[in-house]
Design a protein around this motif. Structure first.
Motif, PDB file in Angstrom:
ATOM      1  N   LYS A   6       0.831  -1.207   0.000  1.00 28.46           N
ATOM      2  CA  LYS A   6       0.000   0.000   0.000  1.00 28.46           C
ATOM      3  C   LYS A   6       0.864   1.255   0.000  1.00 28.46           C
ATOM      4  CE  LYS A   6      -4.002  -1.904   2.406  1.00 28.46           C
ATOM      5  NZ  LYS A   6      -4.771  -1.891   3.656  1.00 28.46           N
ATOM      6  N   LEU A   7       1.892   1.226   0.843  1.00 28.78           N
ATOM      7  CA  LEU A   7       2.783   2.394   0.896  1.00 28.78           C
ATOM      8  C   LEU A   7       3.529   2.587  -0.417  1.00 28.78           C
ATOM      9  CD1 LEU A   7       4.182   2.149   4.518  1.00 28.78           C
ATOM     10  CD2 LEU A   7       2.665   3.907   3.597  1.00 28.78           C
ATOM     11  N   LEU A   8       3.882   1.502  -1.068  1.00 26.37           N
ATOM     12  CA  LEU A   8       4.546   1.597  -2.368  1.00 26.37           C
ATOM     13  C   LEU A   8       3.627   2.250  -3.387  1.00 26.37           C
ATOM     14  CD1 LEU A   8       6.880   0.905  -4.296  1.00 26.37           C
ATOM     15  CD2 LEU A   8       5.745  -1.280  -4.695  1.00 26.37           C
ATOM     16  N   ARG A   9       2.372   1.816  -3.426  1.00 23.87           N
ATOM     17  CA  ARG A   9       1.414   2.396  -4.385  1.00 23.87           C
ATOM     18  C   ARG A   9       1.130   3.859  -4.055  1.00 23.87           C
ATOM     19  NH1 ARG A   9      -3.289  -1.372  -6.212  1.00 23.87           N
ATOM     20  NH2 ARG A   9      -3.388   0.339  -7.687  1.00 23.87           N
ATOM     21  N   LEU A  10       0.984   4.172  -2.760  1.00 27.69           N
ATOM     22  CA  LEU A  10       0.765   5.565  -2.364  1.00 27.69           C
ATOM     23  C   LEU A  10       1.967   6.433  -2.713  1.00 27.69           C
ATOM     24  CD1 LEU A  10      -1.025   5.186   1.091  1.00 27.69           C
ATOM     25  CD2 LEU A  10      -1.983   6.138  -1.017  1.00 27.69           C
ATOM     26  N   SER A  11       3.149   5.892  -2.543  1.00 30.25           N
ATOM     27  CA  SER A  11       4.373   6.623  -2.882  1.00 30.25           C
ATOM     28  C   SER A  11       4.446   6.904  -4.379  1.00 30.25           C
ATOM     29  CB  SER A  11       5.593   5.825  -2.423  1.00 30.25           C
ATOM     30  OG  SER A  11       6.775   6.478  -2.790  1.00 30.25           O
ATOM     31  N   GLU A  12       4.075   5.905  -5.183  1.00 31.91           N
ATOM     32  CA  GLU A  12       4.069   6.104  -6.632  1.00 31.91           C
ATOM     33  C   GLU A  12       3.046   7.162  -7.035  1.00 31.91           C
ATOM     34  OE1 GLU A  12       3.259   2.143  -7.941  1.00 31.91           O
ATOM     35  OE2 GLU A  12       5.364   1.527  -7.827  1.00 31.91           O
ATOM     36  N   GLN A 102       7.718  13.009  -0.173  1.00 31.51           N
ATOM     37  CA  GLN A 102       8.871  12.704   0.674  1.00 31.51           C
ATOM     38  C   GLN A 102       8.468  11.875   1.890  1.00 31.51           C
ATOM     39  OE1 GLN A 102      10.819  16.404   1.574  1.00 31.51           O
ATOM     40  NE2 GLN A 102      11.434  16.757  -0.542  1.00 31.51           N
ATOM     41  N   VAL A 103       7.349  12.228   2.514  1.00 39.34           N
ATOM     42  CA  VAL A 103       6.885  11.483   3.684  1.00 39.34           C
ATOM     43  C   VAL A 103       6.544  10.048   3.305  1.00 39.34           C
ATOM     44  CG1 VAL A 103       4.978  11.298   5.336  1.00 39.34           C
ATOM     45  CG2 VAL A 103       6.109  13.493   4.981  1.00 39.34           C
ATOM     46  N   LEU A 104       5.807   9.876   2.211  1.00 36.49           N
ATOM     47  CA  LEU A 104       5.447   8.524   1.788  1.00 36.49           C
ATOM     48  C   LEU A 104       6.677   7.718   1.356  1.00 36.49           C
ATOM     49  CD1 LEU A 104       2.101   9.281  -0.021  1.00 36.49           C
ATOM     50  CD2 LEU A 104       2.423   7.803   1.968  1.00 36.49           C
ATOM     51  N   GLU A 105       7.647   8.382   0.795  1.00 33.48           N
ATOM     52  CA  GLU A 105       8.892   7.696   0.427  1.00 33.48           C
ATOM     53  C   GLU A 105       9.605   7.187   1.677  1.00 33.48           C
ATOM     54  OE1 GLU A 105      11.502   6.111  -2.272  1.00 33.48           O
ATOM     55  OE2 GLU A 105       9.707   7.234  -2.781  1.00 33.48           O
ATOM     56  N   GLN A 110      10.844   2.621   5.285  1.00 35.60           N
ATOM     57  CA  GLN A 110      10.824   2.041   6.615  1.00 35.60           C
ATOM     58  C   GLN A 110      10.046   0.727   6.643  1.00 35.60           C
ATOM     59  OE1 GLN A 110       9.230   5.095   9.130  1.00 35.60           O
ATOM     60  NE2 GLN A 110      11.118   6.296   9.112  1.00 35.60           N
ATOM     61  N   ALA A 111       9.007   0.630   5.820  1.00 36.44           N
ATOM     62  CA  ALA A 111       8.169  -0.565   5.812  1.00 36.44           C
ATOM     63  C   ALA A 111       8.841  -1.735   5.096  1.00 36.44           C
ATOM     64  CB  ALA A 111       6.832  -0.259   5.151  1.00 36.44           C
ATOM     65  N   SER A 112       9.768  -1.439   4.196  1.00 37.99           N
ATOM     66  CA  SER A 112      10.381  -2.528   3.442  1.00 37.99           C
ATOM     67  C   SER A 112      11.611  -3.068   4.100  1.00 37.99           C
ATOM     68  CB  SER A 112      10.716  -2.117   2.027  1.00 37.99           C
ATOM     69  OG  SER A 112      11.372  -0.898   1.974  1.00 37.99           O
TER      70      SER A 112
END
Length: 112
Positions: A6-12, A102-105, A110-112
């Motif tokens: 989810k964080l990856l998709r949000l970051s993209e 930047q925050v989502l990155e 951190q999640a990975s």
């Protein structure tokens, strides 16, 4: 869907939105630069003409030209103020989107 995914998709998505906001800012900056250059050139022309030695025969034409130039400068300055407002809005939006990116990155890393 895992948290990392989810964080990856949000970051993209945030990267795409940040890129779009930066492109909109660049497009909004173009009229500001054009008007600023036009105002600068008109000011130089006015200063050059105002510094010339007054000619009694052409005094009325010179005065009319100076008045017209002052009107043009006033109008251009008003236009510049309007496009700067738009540019400032786009700049704020670009800053917000870049901050989100930047925050989502960081969260993604951190999640990975």
């Amino acid at each position: 869907m895992t948290r990392a995914r989810k964080l990856l998709r949000l970051s993209e998505l945030a990267s795409l939105k940040a890129d779009r906001a930066k492109a909109e800012l660049a497009a909004a900056r173009t009229p500001v630069d054009r008007l600023s250059a036009e105002i600068g050139a008109l000011r130089v022309a006015r200063l050059t003409r105002a510094a010339e030695t007054p000619d009694p025969i052409g005094a009325a034409a010179r005065t009319a030209w100076l008045r017209q130039t002052d009107r043009q400068l006033r109008d251009l300055m008003a236009d510049l103020a309007r496009v700067r407002i738009v540019m400032e809005d786009k700049l704020d939006a670009a800053r917000i989107e870049e901050g989100r990116r930047q925050v989502l990155e960081k969260l993604k890393n951190q999640a990975s």
